[in-house]
Design a protein around this motif. Sequence first.
Motif, PDB file in Angstrom:
ATOM      1  N   SER A 145       0.796  -1.162  -0.409  1.00 29.74           N
ATOM      2  CA  SER A 145       0.179   0.483  -0.554  1.00 29.74           C
ATOM      3  C   SER A 145       0.859   1.214   0.047  1.00 29.74           C
ATOM      4  CB  SER A 145      -0.883  -0.046   1.371  1.00 29.74           C
ATOM      5  OG  SER A 145      -0.487  -0.498   2.753  1.00 29.74           O
ATOM      6  N   GLN A 146       2.120   1.585   0.661  1.00 29.61           N
ATOM      7  CA  GLN A 146       3.102   2.616   0.225  1.00 29.61           C
ATOM      8  C   GLN A 146       3.454   2.411  -0.221  1.00 29.61           C
ATOM      9  OE1 GLN A 146       4.345   3.390   4.910  1.00 29.61           O
ATOM     10  NE2 GLN A 146       4.739   1.112   4.907  1.00 29.61           N
TER      11      GLN A 146
ATOM     12  N   ASN B  28       3.886   4.477  12.220  1.00 30.68           N
ATOM     13  CA  ASN B  28       4.893   3.585  11.413  1.00 30.68           C
ATOM     14  C   ASN B  28       5.249   4.030   9.722  1.00 30.68           C
ATOM     15  OD1 ASN B  28       7.412   3.246  12.267  1.00 30.68           O
ATOM     16  ND2 ASN B  28       7.035   1.327  12.600  1.00 30.68           N
ATOM     17  N   PRO B  29       4.707   5.238   9.402  1.00 23.73           N
ATOM     18  CA  PRO B  29       4.255   4.826   8.124  1.00 23.73           C
ATOM     19  C   PRO B  29       5.652   5.427   7.780  1.00 23.73           C
ATOM     20  CG  PRO B  29       3.919   6.812   8.789  1.00 23.73           C
ATOM     21  CD  PRO B  29       4.625   6.118  10.134  1.00 23.73           C
ATOM     22  N   TYR B  30       6.340   4.995   6.025  1.00 23.23           N
ATOM     23  CA  TYR B  30       7.487   4.617   5.533  1.00 23.23           C
ATOM     24  C   TYR B  30       7.439   6.122   5.130  1.00 23.23           C
ATOM     25  CZ  TYR B  30      10.895   2.500   2.423  1.00 23.23           C
ATOM     26  OH  TYR B  30      12.092   2.437   2.022  1.00 23.23           O
ATOM     27  N   PHE B  31       6.399   6.498   4.330  1.00 23.41           N
ATOM     28  CA  PHE B  31       6.733   7.615   3.611  1.00 23.41           C
ATOM     29  C   PHE B  31       5.537   9.426   4.319  1.00 23.41           C
ATOM     30  CE2 PHE B  31       6.977   4.604   0.376  1.00 23.41           C
ATOM     31  CZ  PHE B  31       8.458   4.701  -0.251  1.00 23.41           C
ATOM     32  N   LEU B  33       3.906  11.585   2.901  1.00 33.59           N
ATOM     33  CA  LEU B  33       1.897  11.212   2.353  1.00 33.59           C
ATOM     34  C   LEU B  33       0.899  10.303   2.827  1.00 33.59           C
ATOM     35  CD1 LEU B  33       0.143  12.585   0.693  1.00 33.59           C
ATOM     36  CD2 LEU B  33       1.067  11.335  -1.445  1.00 33.59           C
ATOM     37  N   VAL B  34       1.653   9.149   3.394  1.00 31.84           N
ATOM     38  CA  VAL B  34       0.917   8.143   3.785  1.00 31.84           C
ATOM     39  C   VAL B  34       0.767   8.568   5.749  1.00 31.84           C
ATOM     40  CG1 VAL B  34       0.719   5.747   5.373  1.00 31.84           C
ATOM     41  CG2 VAL B  34       1.937   6.315   2.869  1.00 31.84           C
ATOM     42  N   ALA B 113      -4.507   4.996   1.680  1.00 26.60           N
ATOM     43  CA  ALA B 113      -3.948   4.976   3.081  1.00 26.60           C
ATOM     44  C   ALA B 113      -5.037   3.772   3.793  1.00 26.60           C
ATOM     45  CB  ALA B 113      -4.196   6.562   3.232  1.00 26.60           C
ATOM     46  N   ASP B 115      -5.537   0.724   3.273  1.00 32.30           N
ATOM     47  CA  ASP B 115      -4.932  -0.094   2.986  1.00 32.30           C
ATOM     48  C   ASP B 115      -4.078  -0.694   3.926  1.00 32.30           C
ATOM     49  OD1 ASP B 115      -6.450  -0.925   0.445  1.00 32.30           O
ATOM     50  OD2 ASP B 115      -5.347  -0.796  -0.714  1.00 32.30           O
ATOM     51  N   PHE B 116      -3.338   0.280   3.698  1.00 34.22           N
ATOM     52  CA  PHE B 116      -2.296   0.556   4.777  1.00 34.22           C
ATOM     53  C   PHE B 116      -2.463   0.705   6.852  1.00 34.22           C
ATOM     54  CE2 PHE B 116       0.770   3.425   7.622  1.00 34.22           C
ATOM     55  CZ  PHE B 116       1.441   2.768   7.710  1.00 34.22           C
ATOM     56  N   ALA B 119      -3.342  -2.628   6.717  1.00 38.90           N
ATOM     57  CA  ALA B 119      -1.569  -3.839   7.019  1.00 38.90           C
ATOM     58  C   ALA B 119      -1.164  -3.934   8.491  1.00 38.90           C
ATOM     59  CB  ALA B 119      -1.296  -3.688   6.330  1.00 38.90           C
ATOM     60  N   ARG B 120      -1.616  -2.015   9.022  1.00 38.55           N
ATOM     61  CA  ARG B 120      -0.972  -2.359  10.399  1.00 38.55           C
ATOM     62  C   ARG B 120      -1.305  -2.733  11.026  1.00 38.55           C
ATOM     63  NH1 ARG B 120       3.526  -1.926  11.632  1.00 38.55           N
ATOM     64  NH2 ARG B 120       3.453  -0.466  13.287  1.00 38.55           N
ATOM     65  N   SER B 123      -0.674  -6.549  11.194  1.00 37.79           N
ATOM     66  CA  SER B 123       1.014  -6.443  11.435  1.00 37.79           C
ATOM     67  C   SER B 123       0.457  -6.669  12.709  1.00 37.79           C
ATOM     68  CB  SER B 123       1.706  -5.497  10.833  1.00 37.79           C
ATOM     69  OG  SER B 123       2.296  -5.614  10.049  1.00 37.79           O
TER      70      SER B 123
END
Lengths: 326, 326
Positions: A145-146, B28-31, B33-34, B113, B115-116, B119-120, B123
């Motif tokens: 997703s990211q 804990n987003p990687y980017f 914008l997320v 977002a 979906d993220f 997923a979080r 996780s």
Amino acid sequence: MTDLKQKILAAVDDDLKTIEQALAENLNPYFELVSQVAGHILFAGGKRLRPLLMVLCARLCGYSGNHTARFSTIFEYLHAATLLHDDLVDGADLRRGRQVANQVWDNPTAVLAGDFLLARGLSIAADTGLCDVIQTIARITENMSQGEIRQLEKRGDITLSEDDYLDVIRCKTAVLFEGACRTGALVAGATPATVQALSDFGHHLGLAFQMADDLLDYTQDFSSLGKHAGADLREGKLTLPLIHALSRAPEVDRQRMVAILENPNFTGTEFVSLVEMLKCHGGIAYTEAQAAAHIQMAKTSLQQFEDSPMREILMDIADYALVRKA
Amino acid sequence: MTDLKQKILAAVDDDLKTIEQALAENLNPYFELVSQVAGHILFAGGKRLRPLLMVLCARLCGYSGNHTARFSTIFEYLHAATLLHDDLVDGADLRRGRQVANQVWDNPTAVLAGDFLLARGLSIAADTGLCDVIQTIARITENMSQGEIRQLEKRGDITLSEDDYLDVIRCKTAVLFEGACRTGALVAGATPATVQALSDFGHHLGLAFQMADDLLDYTQDFSSLGKHAGADLREGKLTLPLIHALSRAPEVDRQRMVAILENPNFTGTEFVSLVEMLKCHGGIAYTEAQAAAHIQMAKTSLQQFEDSPMREILMDIADYALVRKA
């Protein structure tokens, strides 16, 4: 059909049939519409490459049980889920030669069916009872997703670097390949070193697969890829051939390329001239070389395994990823 | 603010602060914008009811560790994910008084977002290392996506039965409440009977909560609910007050109600006359009675626990679900 493709298909024919059956049996929808929408994308002739990789990797690690087909569906469900959500992003009309789900039904229905497929994948992962597998699957979804969001954010950004590109394709494609191979090893109870070797195999194969896919956008026609050539470009999606060519071209050609990129209504003639510039400034050759290098790394990861028919098929699949035309 | 609300807030004030902090820390987003898109929906003043239920249920079962806040975020992330995807479905302009994410950004970004966040949630569930918890979370997601699809499919269907409605609200709302309470018990290592009692508590509370929410659509004004009264009706979403009234009204009133339902541009006057008919034919009173019955069942599930401050707060929350105005 190429000889290599024929050889692979002959070797995995039974596995593909078992996977196909497992995909239908494990979908398990509660409402009929869910079955229709999910089935529309799931049963439109996908290659089943991701579940196949999981099954083959498990067997390479000595697994001989009968749970791989069920667990392998995770990777096709996740893949189909992202296709459903991507079609919304991409605004494409066709997917695998069929009208996209968000046009047959509507955006919300396609999104929710994607959510369901994602959830099915995670439910089946939970059924493995293996925390490592479950974490792998959850992380795949986070990454995918990211990666997609990042790609969307960078649409039309001509400053996108090769590193940015690698980051996106790692998240959106390679983690799923890596996860499929890794899960095969985990299900087989492989040693940490073997799990790592197969994860590496999947990672590099996934990167190469996506690079080959991105090349096809510039080198294939409508009939074989099932979508219009130049689709990525029309969406402002910069991929390695263009990124590399932009970094190498003299200013005058760079400006010509940017002008085409910035006009989503570019003509066929303009597209052909862009492809010529990609060739001229090394974008195509560089991408081919990078994809080949990752295939080489993928194959190197398999060297710790003894020579066997199973290892040979995985090597063949790696080679085929480079030469496939669809 | 009502006395009951004040009493609850005073009792859970510290927990809410801890949850709020955990929501920010575990995203804990990687980017970037997320983080922005997910944060837009996550930090817009949600009640945090679902994570709070998990924390309180764990404590009721004797849990005194410090992992509940982290695990409780699962239920807010899943909730926020469905809100992001629902806003696409509903076509609403505002959510929690803010412009919806798919308008601030666009549909694909909001979907990804979501979906993220999904997923979080999964996780973090995987991090519990408890297969029961992981399966619970995966099943929640399956149910929620299916419930939403079902609701969408049945939009404008005046033949929707009370059973269909219960099926939809069970999937889309009650499973998440049930899962939060169940997970609290599981994390605390409660006995199967206790896990079941708290699952039942969450299930009935969730059903009542959704019924109360559906009532608000007919009884509240814009300022307190953060969305326009009659929004469900405008989207063709039949809820219990209308379903019940349609089943009881004489043909002439039935036809008047259907005419308003079938015209998404109904006027304020028409809406008021519909609400009058809902009252006249028992739709409002019946829904209130059903919600109250589920609250009673929820509270009955708590009877196996000894009287304690923790049990009292859960009882108070159940009571408040009925009388809340937003």
